[in-house]
Design a protein around this motif. Structure first.
Motif, PDB file in Angstrom:
ATOM      1  N   GLY A   1      38.392  38.262  39.269  1.00 52.20           N
ATOM      2  CA  GLY A   1      38.525  39.696  39.069  1.00 52.20           C
ATOM      3  C   GLY A   1      38.009  40.496  40.241  1.00 52.20           C
ATOM      4  O   GLY A   1      37.765  39.965  41.333  1.00 52.20           O
ATOM      5  N   PHE A   2      37.856  41.777  39.995  1.00 47.96           N
ATOM      6  CA  PHE A   2      37.420  42.724  41.010  1.00 47.96           C
ATOM      7  C   PHE A   2      35.906  42.881  40.909  1.00 47.96           C
ATOM      8  O   PHE A   2      35.386  43.333  39.883  1.00 47.96           O
ATOM      9  N   GLY A   3      35.188  42.518  41.967  1.00 47.92           N
ATOM     10  CA  GLY A   3      33.740  42.691  41.992  1.00 47.92           C
ATOM     11  C   GLY A   3      33.367  44.160  42.015  1.00 47.92           C
ATOM     12  O   GLY A   3      34.220  45.042  42.093  1.00 47.92           O
ATOM     13  N   THR A   4      32.079  44.423  41.960  1.00 47.34           N
ATOM     14  CA  THR A   4      31.595  45.801  41.907  1.00 47.34           C
ATOM     15  C   THR A   4      32.077  46.606  43.114  1.00 47.34           C
ATOM     16  O   THR A   4      31.910  46.189  44.259  1.00 47.34           O
ATOM     17  N   HIS A   5      32.701  47.741  42.833  1.00 44.06           N
ATOM     18  CA  HIS A   5      33.248  48.595  43.892  1.00 44.06           C
ATOM     19  C   HIS A   5      33.249  50.044  43.415  1.00 44.06           C
ATOM     20  O   HIS A   5      33.214  50.302  42.209  1.00 44.06           O
ATOM     21  N   PRO A   6      33.318  50.999  44.343  1.00 43.04           N
ATOM     22  CA  PRO A   6      33.188  52.407  43.964  1.00 43.04           C
ATOM     23  C   PRO A   6      34.534  53.119  43.804  1.00 43.04           C
ATOM     24  O   PRO A   6      35.553  52.712  44.379  1.00 43.04           O
ATOM     25  N   HIS A   7      34.513  54.206  43.018  1.00 43.77           N
ATOM     26  CA  HIS A   7      35.614  55.164  42.931  1.00 43.77           C
ATOM     27  C   HIS A   7      35.007  56.558  42.782  1.00 43.77           C
ATOM     28  O   HIS A   7      33.884  56.709  42.283  1.00 43.77           O
ATOM     29  N   ASP A   8      35.756  57.561  43.184  1.00 44.68           N
ATOM     30  CA  ASP A   8      35.367  58.929  42.879  1.00 44.68           C
ATOM     31  C   ASP A   8      36.618  59.788  42.728  1.00 44.68           C
ATOM     32  O   ASP A   8      37.682  59.470  43.257  1.00 44.68           O
ATOM     33  N   ASN A   9      36.491  60.854  41.959  1.00 44.44           N
ATOM     34  CA  ASN A   9      37.540  61.863  41.778  1.00 44.44           C
ATOM     35  C   ASN A   9      38.915  61.259  41.500  1.00 44.44           C
ATOM     36  O   ASN A   9      39.905  61.565  42.156  1.00 44.44           O
ATOM     37  N   MET A  10      38.940  60.397  40.495  1.00 47.69           N
ATOM     38  CA  MET A  10      40.198  59.819  40.041  1.00 47.69           C
ATOM     39  C   MET A  10      40.077  59.503  38.550  1.00 47.69           C
ATOM     40  O   MET A  10      39.008  59.125  38.073  1.00 47.69           O
TER      41      MET A  10
ATOM     42  N   ARG B   1      32.408  46.322  33.393  1.00 49.06           N
ATOM     43  CA  ARG B   1      30.999  46.714  33.488  1.00 49.06           C
ATOM     44  C   ARG B   1      30.892  47.795  34.556  1.00 49.06           C
ATOM     45  O   ARG B   1      31.574  47.742  35.579  1.00 49.06           O
ATOM     46  N   ASP B   2      30.035  48.805  34.310  1.00 49.63           N
ATOM     47  CA  ASP B   2      29.858  49.871  35.299  1.00 49.63           C
ATOM     48  C   ASP B   2      28.403  50.322  35.319  1.00 49.63           C
ATOM     49  O   ASP B   2      27.585  49.858  34.519  1.00 49.63           O
TER      50      ASP B   2
ATOM     51  N   ASP C   1      26.129  46.647  30.395  1.00 50.57           N
ATOM     52  CA  ASP C   1      26.620  45.573  29.538  1.00 50.57           C
ATOM     53  C   ASP C   1      28.118  45.342  29.776  1.00 50.57           C
ATOM     54  O   ASP C   1      28.878  46.293  29.994  1.00 50.57           O
ATOM     55  N   TRP C   2      28.539  44.098  29.736  1.00 48.37           N
ATOM     56  CA  TRP C   2      29.961  43.781  29.818  1.00 48.37           C
ATOM     57  C   TRP C   2      30.644  44.200  28.521  1.00 48.37           C
ATOM     58  O   TRP C   2      30.146  43.927  27.431  1.00 48.37           O
ATOM     59  N   GLN C   3      31.797  44.872  28.653  1.00 49.68           N
ATOM     60  CA  GLN C   3      32.576  45.302  27.503  1.00 49.68           C
ATOM     61  C   GLN C   3      33.966  44.669  27.567  1.00 49.68           C
ATOM     62  O   GLN C   3      34.601  44.673  28.618  1.00 49.68           O
ATOM     63  N   SER C   4      34.429  44.142  26.446  1.00 55.03           N
ATOM     64  CA  SER C   4      35.759  43.537  26.378  1.00 55.03           C
ATOM     65  C   SER C   4      36.802  44.595  26.058  1.00 55.03           C
ATOM     66  O   SER C   4      36.573  45.485  25.229  1.00 55.03           O
ATOM     67  N   VAL C   5      37.953  44.483  26.722  1.00 54.44           N
ATOM     68  CA  VAL C   5      39.094  45.342  26.445  1.00 54.44           C
ATOM     69  C   VAL C   5      40.283  44.416  26.204  1.00 54.44           C
ATOM     70  O   VAL C   5      40.672  43.659  27.097  1.00 54.44           O
ATOM     71  N   LEU C   6      40.866  44.478  25.019  1.00 57.47           N
ATOM     72  CA  LEU C   6      41.885  43.534  24.600  1.00 57.47           C
ATOM     73  C   LEU C   6      43.262  44.182  24.544  1.00 57.47           C
ATOM     74  O   LEU C   6      43.369  45.415  24.509  1.00 57.47           O
ATOM     75  N   PRO C   7      44.332  43.393  24.534  1.00 52.90           N
ATOM     76  CA  PRO C   7      45.664  43.960  24.307  1.00 52.90           C
ATOM     77  C   PRO C   7      45.673  44.777  23.015  1.00 52.90           C
ATOM     78  O   PRO C   7      45.108  44.357  22.003  1.00 52.90           O
ATOM     79  N   GLY C   8      46.294  45.944  23.068  1.00 49.44           N
ATOM     80  CA  GLY C   8      46.226  46.881  21.952  1.00 49.44           C
ATOM     81  C   GLY C   8      45.202  47.973  22.194  1.00 49.44           C
ATOM     82  O   GLY C   8      45.257  49.036  21.575  1.00 49.44           O
ATOM     83  N   GLU C   9      44.256  47.699  23.097  1.00 47.44           N
ATOM     84  CA  GLU C   9      43.286  48.710  23.481  1.00 47.44           C
ATOM     85  C   GLU C   9      43.693  49.357  24.811  1.00 47.44           C
ATOM     86  O   GLU C   9      44.453  48.777  25.591  1.00 47.44           O
ATOM     87  N   VAL C  10      43.176  50.549  25.053  1.00 47.01           N
ATOM     88  CA  VAL C  10      43.368  51.257  26.313  1.00 47.01           C
ATOM     89  C   VAL C  10      42.001  51.704  26.798  1.00 47.01           C
ATOM     90  O   VAL C  10      41.150  52.114  26.002  1.00 47.01           O
TER      91      VAL C  10
ATOM     92  N   GLY D   1      31.360  59.912  41.206  1.00 42.32           N
ATOM     93  CA  GLY D   1      31.208  58.563  41.749  1.00 42.32           C
ATOM     94  C   GLY D   1      30.763  57.568  40.696  1.00 42.32           C
ATOM     95  O   GLY D   1      29.861  57.856  39.911  1.00 42.32           O
ATOM     96  N   VAL D   2      31.418  56.418  40.685  1.00 41.39           N
ATOM     97  CA  VAL D   2      31.060  55.369  39.740  1.00 41.39           C
ATOM     98  C   VAL D   2      31.257  54.021  40.419  1.00 41.39           C
ATOM     99  O   VAL D   2      32.100  53.861  41.297  1.00 41.39           O
ATOM    100  N   GLN D   3      30.430  53.050  40.021  1.00 44.75           N
ATOM    101  CA  GLN D   3      30.554  51.666  40.477  1.00 44.75           C
ATOM    102  C   GLN D   3      30.958  50.823  39.263  1.00 44.75           C
ATOM    103  O   GLN D   3      30.337  50.916  38.204  1.00 44.75           O
ATOM    104  N   HIS D   4      31.994  49.992  39.424  1.00 41.98           N
ATOM    105  CA  HIS D   4      32.400  49.178  38.273  1.00 41.98           C
ATOM    106  C   HIS D   4      32.976  47.838  38.706  1.00 41.98           C
ATOM    107  O   HIS D   4      33.341  47.639  39.872  1.00 41.98           O
ATOM    108  N   SER D   5      33.034  46.916  37.757  1.00 45.61           N
ATOM    109  CA  SER D   5      33.632  45.594  37.941  1.00 45.61           C
ATOM    110  C   SER D   5      34.644  45.373  36.830  1.00 45.61           C
ATOM    111  O   SER D   5      34.422  45.794  35.687  1.00 45.61           O
TER     112      SER D   5
END
Length: 241
Positions: free
Chosen positions: A54-63, A77-78, A83-92, A100-104
């Motif tokens: 997956g995508f390791g920790t990286h930043p975003h802003d104003n999006m 995770r951000d 804490d790691w949170q699961s997102v499953l098919p059927g979820e958005v 600014g936020v850092q997330h994986s």
């Protein structure tokens, strides 16, 4: 009515080994000056991620970032919640990057590939406080009828996820031979429609799986399905930048 047709095989493609990515709009190393954005829609990536990668920790802003898992298990995770949170098919999942936020984002499965859409929308408000949300949407609620997933904070729809833009994301599953008319929010809006699967005719253009069409300068447009089909609509203001 103004139309732009993007066939599935015209998208940018990147093979990173652990990631197979299709880009509807210019992204990373794929640069197409004729396909930078559709109004406020900046990114629509169709990604397949290998198990445990997956995508390791990286930043975003104003999006405004929306993720729609199609198959597998997404783990998020951000720096707003460690804490790691699961997102499953059927979820958005939605995330306002704001100031600014850092997330994986990783594939939470050890043996199954993860398939998802990653969508970026340019916000109408900059430097907002970052926020995260996710919600489950039942597949049966989009059988033959439009299921609204995401709208603006100003929109009265209380069942949808919210972002800082006058946009609307929705899905519908249609059966073979169905007809459906999509009504736009306003004259300054356009709709980028991705055919997730199936075969459909949209205002005389025939679309197959993963083909997309952008439609603007109209109040509505018509869809007729040739087979059972799943459709994703991304309606946005037709801003220029």
């Amino acid at each position: 009515m103004k139309k732009v047709l993007h066939k599935a095989d015209s998208r940018g493609f990147a093979n990173h080994g652990w990631l197979q990515a299709n880009h509807s709009f210019s992204f990373a190393s794929w640069n197409n000056p004729e396909r930078v954005h559709f109004g406020a829609l900046r990114v629509l990536n169709d990604d397949i991620i290998a198990p445990k990668m997956g995508f390791g920790t990286h930043p975003h802003d104003n999006m405004e970032i929306i993720t729609i898992p199609l198959k597998g298990v997404l783990k998020h995770r951000d720096n707003m919640n460690d804490d790691w949170q699961s997102v499953l098919p059927g979820e958005v999942q939605v995330m306002s990057a704001g100031t600014g936020v850092q997330h994986s984002e990783i594939n939470g499965s050890v043996d199954e590939h993860l398939s998802l859409f990653q969508i970026w929308i340019i916000p109408q408000k900059r430097h907002v406080e970052p926020r995260y949300d996710q919600k489950t949407f039942k597949p049966e609620d989009r059988k033959g009828q439009l299921q609204t997933l995401v709208t603006s904070f100003e929109d009265i729809d209380s069942e949808s996820l919210k972002i800082h833009q006058d946009a609307k994301l929705s899905r519908i599953d249609l059966s073979e031979g169905d007809t459906f008319t999509y009504q736009l929010k306003g004259k300054n809006h356009g709709v980028y429609m991705m055919l997730i699967s199936g075969n459909a005719e949209v205002e005389s253009d025939v679309l197959e799986g993963r083909d997309a069409i952008g439609i603007s300068e109209t109040d509505s447009f018509n869809i007729t399905t040739k087979t059972d089909s799943e459709l994703l609509f991304i309606e946005v203001p037709m801003i220029n930048f």
